[in-house]
Design a protein around this motif. Structure first.
Motif, PDB file in Angstrom:
ATOM      1  N   ASN A  66       0.579  -0.952  -0.491  1.00  0.00           N
ATOM      2  CA  ASN A  66      -0.029   0.252   0.213  1.00  0.00           C
ATOM      3  C   ASN A  66       0.907   1.222   0.414  1.00  0.00           C
ATOM      4  O   ASN A  66       1.392   1.681   1.428  1.00  0.00           O
ATOM      5  N   LEU A  67       1.521   1.904  -1.507  1.00  0.00           N
ATOM      6  CA  LEU A  67       1.890   3.058  -1.441  1.00  0.00           C
ATOM      7  C   LEU A  67       1.153   3.500  -0.982  1.00  0.00           C
ATOM      8  O   LEU A  67       2.269   4.927  -0.253  1.00  0.00           O
ATOM      9  N   PHE A  68      -0.086   3.955  -0.905  1.00  0.00           N
ATOM     10  CA  PHE A  68      -0.459   5.430  -0.696  1.00  0.00           C
ATOM     11  C   PHE A  68      -0.255   5.271   1.559  1.00  0.00           C
ATOM     12  O   PHE A  68      -0.547   6.549   1.690  1.00  0.00           O
ATOM     13  N   ALA A  69      -0.452   4.199   1.679  1.00  0.00           N
ATOM     14  CA  ALA A  69      -0.431   4.568   3.486  1.00  0.00           C
ATOM     15  C   ALA A  69       0.384   4.760   3.675  1.00  0.00           C
ATOM     16  O   ALA A  69       1.158   5.250   4.499  1.00  0.00           O
ATOM     17  N   THR A  70       1.808   3.432   2.910  1.00  0.00           N
ATOM     18  CA  THR A  70       3.287   4.080   3.429  1.00  0.00           C
ATOM     19  C   THR A  70       3.837   5.483   3.213  1.00  0.00           C
ATOM     20  O   THR A  70       4.849   6.014   4.127  1.00  0.00           O
ATOM     21  N   HIS A  71       3.087   5.837   2.281  1.00  0.00           N
ATOM     22  CA  HIS A  71       3.673   7.135   2.449  1.00  0.00           C
ATOM     23  C   HIS A  71       2.469   8.884   3.367  1.00  0.00           C
ATOM     24  O   HIS A  71       3.240   9.278   3.411  1.00  0.00           O
ATOM     25  N   LEU A  72       1.541   8.254   3.069  1.00  0.00           N
ATOM     26  CA  LEU A  72       0.802   9.260   4.278  1.00  0.00           C
ATOM     27  C   LEU A  72       1.739   9.271   5.654  1.00  0.00           C
ATOM     28  O   LEU A  72       1.776  10.235   6.290  1.00  0.00           O
ATOM     29  N   TYR A  73       1.902   7.690   5.506  1.00  0.00           N
ATOM     30  CA  TYR A  73       2.555   7.432   7.337  1.00  0.00           C
ATOM     31  C   TYR A  73       3.708   9.029   7.332  1.00  0.00           C
ATOM     32  O   TYR A  73       4.292   9.511   7.884  1.00  0.00           O
ATOM     33  N   ALA A  74       4.421   8.443   5.557  1.00  0.00           N
ATOM     34  CA  ALA A  74       6.134   9.349   5.541  1.00  0.00           C
ATOM     35  C   ALA A  74       6.123  10.526   5.823  1.00  0.00           C
ATOM     36  O   ALA A  74       6.979  11.392   5.771  1.00  0.00           O
ATOM     37  N   LEU A  75       5.051  11.112   4.820  1.00  0.00           N
ATOM     38  CA  LEU A  75       4.901  12.562   5.654  1.00  0.00           C
ATOM     39  C   LEU A  75       4.445  13.302   6.398  1.00  0.00           C
ATOM     40  O   LEU A  75       4.573  13.790   7.329  1.00  0.00           O
ATOM     41  N   ASN A  76       3.964  12.491   7.506  1.00  0.00           N
ATOM     42  CA  ASN A  76       4.118  12.793   9.190  1.00  0.00           C
ATOM     43  C   ASN A  76       5.395  11.974  10.139  1.00  0.00           C
ATOM     44  O   ASN A  76       5.130  12.118  11.391  1.00  0.00           O
ATOM     45  N   GLY A  77       5.856  11.440   9.522  1.00  0.00           N
ATOM     46  CA  GLY A  77       6.903  10.610  10.479  1.00  0.00           C
ATOM     47  C   GLY A  77       7.458   9.905   9.208  1.00  0.00           C
ATOM     48  O   GLY A  77       7.546   9.551   8.079  1.00  0.00           O
ATOM     49  N   THR A  78       8.953   8.749  10.521  1.00  0.00           N
ATOM     50  CA  THR A  78       9.320   8.048   9.695  1.00  0.00           C
ATOM     51  C   THR A  78       9.020   6.985   9.393  1.00  0.00           C
ATOM     52  O   THR A  78       8.559   5.874  10.693  1.00  0.00           O
ATOM     53  N   PRO A  79       8.678   5.896   8.238  1.00  0.00           N
ATOM     54  CA  PRO A  79       7.449   4.941   8.151  1.00  0.00           C
ATOM     55  C   PRO A  79       8.752   3.667   8.595  1.00  0.00           C
ATOM     56  O   PRO A  79      10.359   3.761   8.927  1.00  0.00           O
ATOM     57  N   ARG A  80       8.284   2.582   9.524  1.00  0.00           N
ATOM     58  CA  ARG A  80       9.025   1.326   9.871  1.00  0.00           C
ATOM     59  C   ARG A  80       9.499   0.604   9.099  1.00  0.00           C
ATOM     60  O   ARG A  80      10.675   0.233   8.846  1.00  0.00           O
ATOM     61  N   GLN A  81       8.442   0.371   8.418  1.00  0.00           N
ATOM     62  CA  GLN A  81       8.566  -0.670   6.901  1.00  0.00           C
ATOM     63  C   GLN A  81       7.615  -0.435   6.152  1.00  0.00           C
ATOM     64  O   GLN A  81       6.578   0.120   6.020  1.00  0.00           O
ATOM     65  N   PRO A  82       7.438  -0.300   4.844  1.00  0.00           N
ATOM     66  CA  PRO A  82       6.424  -0.604   4.236  1.00  0.00           C
ATOM     67  C   PRO A  82       5.357  -1.507   4.510  1.00  0.00           C
ATOM     68  O   PRO A  82       5.496  -2.330   5.328  1.00  0.00           O
ATOM     69  N   TYR A  83       4.347  -1.021   4.284  1.00  0.00           N
ATOM     70  CA  TYR A  83       2.779  -1.491   4.816  1.00  0.00           C
ATOM     71  C   TYR A  83       1.777  -2.152   3.091  1.00  0.00           C
ATOM     72  O   TYR A  83       1.922  -1.559   2.403  1.00  0.00           O
ATOM     73  N   PHE A  84       1.177  -2.924   3.831  1.00  0.00           N
ATOM     74  CA  PHE A  84       0.778  -3.954   2.716  1.00  0.00           C
ATOM     75  C   PHE A  84      -0.720  -4.356   3.073  1.00  0.00           C
ATOM     76  O   PHE A  84      -1.249  -5.015   4.493  1.00  0.00           O
ATOM     77  N   GLY A  85      -1.899  -4.809   2.404  1.00  0.00           N
ATOM     78  CA  GLY A  85      -3.119  -4.329   2.603  1.00  0.00           C
ATOM     79  C   GLY A  85      -3.769  -3.139   2.774  1.00  0.00           C
ATOM     80  O   GLY A  85      -3.269  -2.152   1.904  1.00  0.00           O
ATOM     81  N   ASN A  86      -4.755  -3.418   2.619  1.00  0.00           N
ATOM     82  CA  ASN A  86      -5.548  -1.598   2.865  1.00  0.00           C
ATOM     83  C   ASN A  86      -5.430  -1.046   4.151  1.00  0.00           C
ATOM     84  O   ASN A  86      -4.504  -1.898   5.263  1.00  0.00           O
ATOM     85  N   ALA A  87      -5.129  -0.080   4.500  1.00  0.00           N
ATOM     86  CA  ALA A  87      -4.909   0.296   5.917  1.00  0.00           C
ATOM     87  C   ALA A  87      -5.975   1.809   6.813  1.00  0.00           C
ATOM     88  O   ALA A  87      -7.000   2.112   5.152  1.00  0.00           O
ATOM     89  N   VAL A  88      -6.378   1.185   7.320  1.00  0.00           N
ATOM     90  CA  VAL A  88      -7.502   2.753   7.762  1.00  0.00           C
ATOM     91  C   VAL A  88      -6.555   3.683   8.978  1.00  0.00           C
ATOM     92  O   VAL A  88      -5.751   2.922   9.689  1.00  0.00           O
ATOM     93  N   PHE A  89      -7.478   4.453   8.605  1.00  0.00           N
ATOM     94  CA  PHE A  89      -6.292   5.761   9.456  1.00  0.00           C
ATOM     95  C   PHE A  89      -7.244   6.816  10.457  1.00  0.00           C
ATOM     96  O   PHE A  89      -8.814   6.857  10.165  1.00  0.00           O
ATOM     97  N   THR A  90      -7.322   6.758  11.994  1.00  0.00           N
ATOM     98  CA  THR A  90      -7.609   7.102  12.584  1.00  0.00           C
ATOM     99  C   THR A  90      -7.391   8.138  13.448  1.00  0.00           C
ATOM    100  O   THR A  90      -5.992   8.068  12.920  1.00  0.00           O
ATOM    101  N   GLY A 117      -2.517  13.447  -5.199  1.00  0.00           N
ATOM    102  CA  GLY A 117      -0.854  12.766  -5.214  1.00  0.00           C
ATOM    103  C   GLY A 117       0.128  13.037  -4.035  1.00  0.00           C
ATOM    104  O   GLY A 117       1.208  12.421  -4.038  1.00  0.00           O
ATOM    105  N   LEU A 118      -0.305  13.280  -3.114  1.00  0.00           N
ATOM    106  CA  LEU A 118       0.727  13.325  -1.716  1.00  0.00           C
ATOM    107  C   LEU A 118       1.938  14.502  -1.809  1.00  0.00           C
ATOM    108  O   LEU A 118       2.709  13.589  -1.464  1.00  0.00           O
TER     109      LEU A 118
END
Length: 128
Positions: A66-90, A117-118
């Protein structure tokens, strides 16, 4: 949830599809399991005011990255890893540890980032 304001969550799929979810407060685990389409969920604290929920077995079961979720994370912090599948932000958690939904402003900020496009760095806070 201590206020009567409507709260939300944002589902982001690997293909870029997203959907706004009503955040129920109670029974939120049922909402997460349904949106993530998985058996085991895991939470990643992106910031104190933003959480990302993912399929704990996403990479194991062969879900797409999930490049979108991984990138949203990267915009707000440093992701520890890439993320796979659906993601839900709360939202973050309250004083009792219960997960808060996103405010309307937080939701709109995330949706705008997905639609654009982030390109910009964003930081989600409770005041957003």
């Amino acid at each position: 949830m201590s206020d009567s304001q409507t709260r939300y969550a944002l589902l982001v799929r690997p293909d870029g599809f997203f959907r706004v979810l009503d955040w129920p407060g109670a029974h939120s685990l049922e909402t997460l399991h349904g949106a993530l389409d998985c058996n085991y969920v895991d939470v990643v604290a992106v910031t104190p005011d933003l959480s990302m929920w993912v399929d704990d077995e996403g990479v194991v079961v062969g879900s797409a990255m999930n490049l979108f979720a991984t990138h949203l994370y990267a915009l707000n912090g440093t992701p520890r890893q890439p993320y796979f599948g659906n993601a839900v932000f709360t939202g973050g958690a309250d004083a009792e540890g219960d997960t808060l939904g996103l405010t309307e402003d937080q939701l709109l900020t995330l949706v705008q980032a997905v639609l654009n496009g982030l390109p910009e760095v964003i930081y989600i806070t409770a005041q957003s």
